[in-house]
Design a protein around this motif. Structure first.
Motif, PDB file in Angstrom:
ATOM      1  N   TYR A 199      43.191 -32.573 -26.395  1.00  0.00           N
ATOM      2  CA  TYR A 199      43.851 -33.474 -27.339  1.00  0.00           C
ATOM      3  C   TYR A 199      43.625 -32.921 -28.734  1.00  0.00           C
ATOM      4  CZ  TYR A 199      43.517 -36.504 -23.273  1.00  0.00           C
ATOM      5  OH  TYR A 199      43.602 -37.010 -22.013  1.00  0.00           O
ATOM      6  N   PRO A 200      44.559 -33.136 -29.647  1.00  0.00           N
ATOM      7  CA  PRO A 200      44.406 -32.565 -30.992  1.00  0.00           C
ATOM      8  C   PRO A 200      43.122 -33.045 -31.669  1.00  0.00           C
ATOM      9  CG  PRO A 200      46.602 -33.505 -30.696  1.00  0.00           C
ATOM     10  CD  PRO A 200      45.785 -33.902 -29.504  1.00  0.00           C
ATOM     11  N   ALA A 201      42.355 -32.117 -32.219  1.00  0.00           N
ATOM     12  CA  ALA A 201      41.084 -32.447 -32.864  1.00  0.00           C
ATOM     13  C   ALA A 201      41.269 -33.421 -34.019  1.00  0.00           C
ATOM     14  CB  ALA A 201      40.404 -31.166 -33.345  1.00  0.00           C
ATOM     15  N   GLU A 202      42.390 -33.326 -34.718  1.00  0.00           N
ATOM     16  CA  GLU A 202      42.623 -34.236 -35.851  1.00  0.00           C
ATOM     17  C   GLU A 202      42.849 -35.679 -35.407  1.00  0.00           C
ATOM     18  OE1 GLU A 202      46.662 -32.431 -34.842  1.00  0.00           O
ATOM     19  OE2 GLU A 202      44.624 -31.673 -35.077  1.00  0.00           O
ATOM     20  N   CYS A 203      43.035 -35.907 -34.119  1.00  0.00           N
ATOM     21  CA  CYS A 203      43.237 -37.257 -33.588  1.00  0.00           C
ATOM     22  C   CYS A 203      41.946 -37.876 -33.065  1.00  0.00           C
ATOM     23  CB  CYS A 203      44.284 -37.232 -32.480  1.00  0.00           C
ATOM     24  SG  CYS A 203      45.931 -36.806 -33.054  1.00  0.00           S
ATOM     25  N   LEU A 204      40.804 -37.276 -33.380  1.00  0.00           N
ATOM     26  CA  LEU A 204      39.516 -37.786 -32.939  1.00  0.00           C
ATOM     27  C   LEU A 204      39.264 -39.170 -33.547  1.00  0.00           C
ATOM     28  CD1 LEU A 204      36.700 -37.269 -31.607  1.00  0.00           C
ATOM     29  CD2 LEU A 204      36.005 -36.311 -33.809  1.00  0.00           C
ATOM     30  N   PRO A 205      39.196 -40.220 -32.722  1.00  0.00           N
ATOM     31  CA  PRO A 205      38.889 -41.554 -33.250  1.00  0.00           C
ATOM     32  C   PRO A 205      37.501 -41.546 -33.902  1.00  0.00           C
ATOM     33  CG  PRO A 205      39.832 -41.725 -31.060  1.00  0.00           C
ATOM     34  CD  PRO A 205      39.506 -40.277 -31.285  1.00  0.00           C
ATOM     35  N   THR A 206      37.441 -42.070 -35.112  1.00  0.00           N
ATOM     36  CA  THR A 206      36.224 -42.014 -35.913  1.00  0.00           C
ATOM     37  C   THR A 206      35.972 -43.352 -36.582  1.00  0.00           C
ATOM     38  OG1 THR A 206      36.728 -39.693 -36.371  1.00  0.00           O
ATOM     39  CG2 THR A 206      35.075 -40.728 -37.764  1.00  0.00           C
ATOM     40  N   ILE A 207      34.712 -43.778 -36.574  1.00  0.00           N
ATOM     41  CA  ILE A 207      34.303 -44.986 -37.288  1.00  0.00           C
ATOM     42  C   ILE A 207      33.338 -44.563 -38.389  1.00  0.00           C
ATOM     43  CG2 ILE A 207      33.023 -47.160 -37.174  1.00  0.00           C
ATOM     44  CD1 ILE A 207      33.974 -47.428 -34.263  1.00  0.00           C
TER      45      ILE A 207
ATOM     46  N   GLU B 164      28.737 -53.827 -51.050  1.00  0.00           N
ATOM     47  CA  GLU B 164      29.296 -54.148 -49.731  1.00  0.00           C
ATOM     48  C   GLU B 164      29.240 -52.921 -48.825  1.00  0.00           C
ATOM     49  OE1 GLU B 164      32.771 -57.310 -50.775  1.00  0.00           O
ATOM     50  OE2 GLU B 164      33.263 -55.196 -50.944  1.00  0.00           O
ATOM     51  N   TRP B 165      29.164 -53.194 -47.525  1.00  0.00           N
ATOM     52  CA  TRP B 165      29.234 -52.141 -46.513  1.00  0.00           C
ATOM     53  C   TRP B 165      30.544 -52.299 -45.759  1.00  0.00           C
ATOM     54  CZ3 TRP B 165      25.991 -48.091 -45.573  1.00  0.00           C
ATOM     55  CH2 TRP B 165      24.824 -48.064 -46.349  1.00  0.00           C
ATOM     56  N   HIS B 166      31.184 -51.175 -45.453  1.00  0.00           N
ATOM     57  CA  HIS B 166      32.487 -51.191 -44.789  1.00  0.00           C
ATOM     58  C   HIS B 166      32.408 -50.441 -43.468  1.00  0.00           C
ATOM     59  CE1 HIS B 166      34.001 -52.544 -48.642  1.00  0.00           C
ATOM     60  NE2 HIS B 166      33.347 -51.534 -49.191  1.00  0.00           N
ATOM     61  N   VAL B 167      33.104 -50.972 -42.484  1.00  0.00           N
ATOM     62  CA  VAL B 167      33.288 -50.309 -41.198  1.00  0.00           C
ATOM     63  C   VAL B 167      34.774 -50.002 -41.113  1.00  0.00           C
ATOM     64  CG1 VAL B 167      33.207 -50.582 -38.692  1.00  0.00           C
ATOM     65  CG2 VAL B 167      31.356 -51.498 -40.116  1.00  0.00           C
ATOM     66  N   GLU B 168      35.094 -48.716 -40.999  1.00  0.00           N
ATOM     67  CA  GLU B 168      36.488 -48.283 -40.982  1.00  0.00           C
ATOM     68  C   GLU B 168      36.745 -47.455 -39.724  1.00  0.00           C
ATOM     69  OE1 GLU B 168      37.298 -47.473 -45.634  1.00  0.00           O
ATOM     70  OE2 GLU B 168      35.765 -46.213 -44.689  1.00  0.00           O
ATOM     71  N   LEU B 169      37.791 -47.817 -38.986  1.00  0.00           N
ATOM     72  CA  LEU B 169      38.198 -47.076 -37.797  1.00  0.00           C
ATOM     73  C   LEU B 169      39.449 -46.288 -38.131  1.00  0.00           C
ATOM     74  CD1 LEU B 169      38.253 -46.345 -34.751  1.00  0.00           C
ATOM     75  CD2 LEU B 169      39.475 -48.508 -34.375  1.00  0.00           C
ATOM     76  N   PHE B 170      39.366 -44.969 -37.936  1.00  0.00           N
ATOM     77  CA  PHE B 170      40.502 -44.074 -38.152  1.00  0.00           C
ATOM     78  C   PHE B 170      40.870 -43.413 -36.835  1.00  0.00           C
ATOM     79  CE2 PHE B 170      38.653 -44.319 -42.338  1.00  0.00           C
ATOM     80  CZ  PHE B 170      39.743 -44.265 -43.205  1.00  0.00           C
ATOM     81  N   LEU B 171      42.182 -43.219 -36.613  1.00  0.00           N
ATOM     82  CA  LEU B 171      42.645 -42.444 -35.462  1.00  0.00           C
ATOM     83  C   LEU B 171      43.017 -41.030 -35.875  1.00  0.00           C
ATOM     84  CD1 LEU B 171      44.704 -45.052 -33.464  1.00  0.00           C
ATOM     85  CD2 LEU B 171      42.346 -44.337 -33.165  1.00  0.00           C
TER      86      LEU B 171
END
Length: 127
Positions: free
Chosen positions: A35-43, A63-70
């Motif tokens: 799968y494309p490395a740039e599509c690694l789901p990351t929090i 503040e602390w943030h939790v961000e989910l990126f695809l």
């Protein structure tokens, strides 16, 4: 506080003492071969500024943030917490929801990536 146990498929990519934490989902399969490395789901767990200007993230906030990126530009969700410990627990919750297939990435793409969505469904057991 140390990071609670992570849901299946998630691992700690980076953890700064009392600072930012980066979690990744199945980095073993997000290579150029499968799968494309740039599509690694990351929090990301961070208390950096969320302003959209270069370098803003280096400035700490209360503040602390939790961000989910695809992907680097595909932010799926952001949640805000008062403390790092609460944010770490929130990150584990987000990771669990993702691993269980409860986060639908389809709504966050302007151009559908059906093969990628099908792969995520297989990896999260949401077929």
């Amino acid at each position: 506080m140390s990071l609670p146990d992570l849901p299946t498929g998630w691992q700690v990519w980076n953890e700064e003492p009392d600072g930012r934490v980066i979690l990744t989902f199945r980095p073993d399969v997000f290579t150029e071969d499968e799968y494309p490395a740039e599509c690694l789901p990351t929090i990301y767990v961070t208390n950096g500024s969320r302003k959209r200007r270069p370098g803003a993230g280096q400035y700490q906030t209360e503040e602390w943030h939790v961000e989910l990126f695809l992907e680097p530009e595909i932010e799926v969700l952001t949640e805000t917490f008062d403390t790092r410990d609460a944010a770490l627990e929130g990150a584990v919750d987000v990771a669990g929801r993702f691993a269980d297939g409860d986060v639908d990435p389809r709504a966050h793409y302007q151009i559908p990536r059906e093969d990628y969505f099908a792969a995520l469904d297989r990896l999260t057991g949401d077929e």
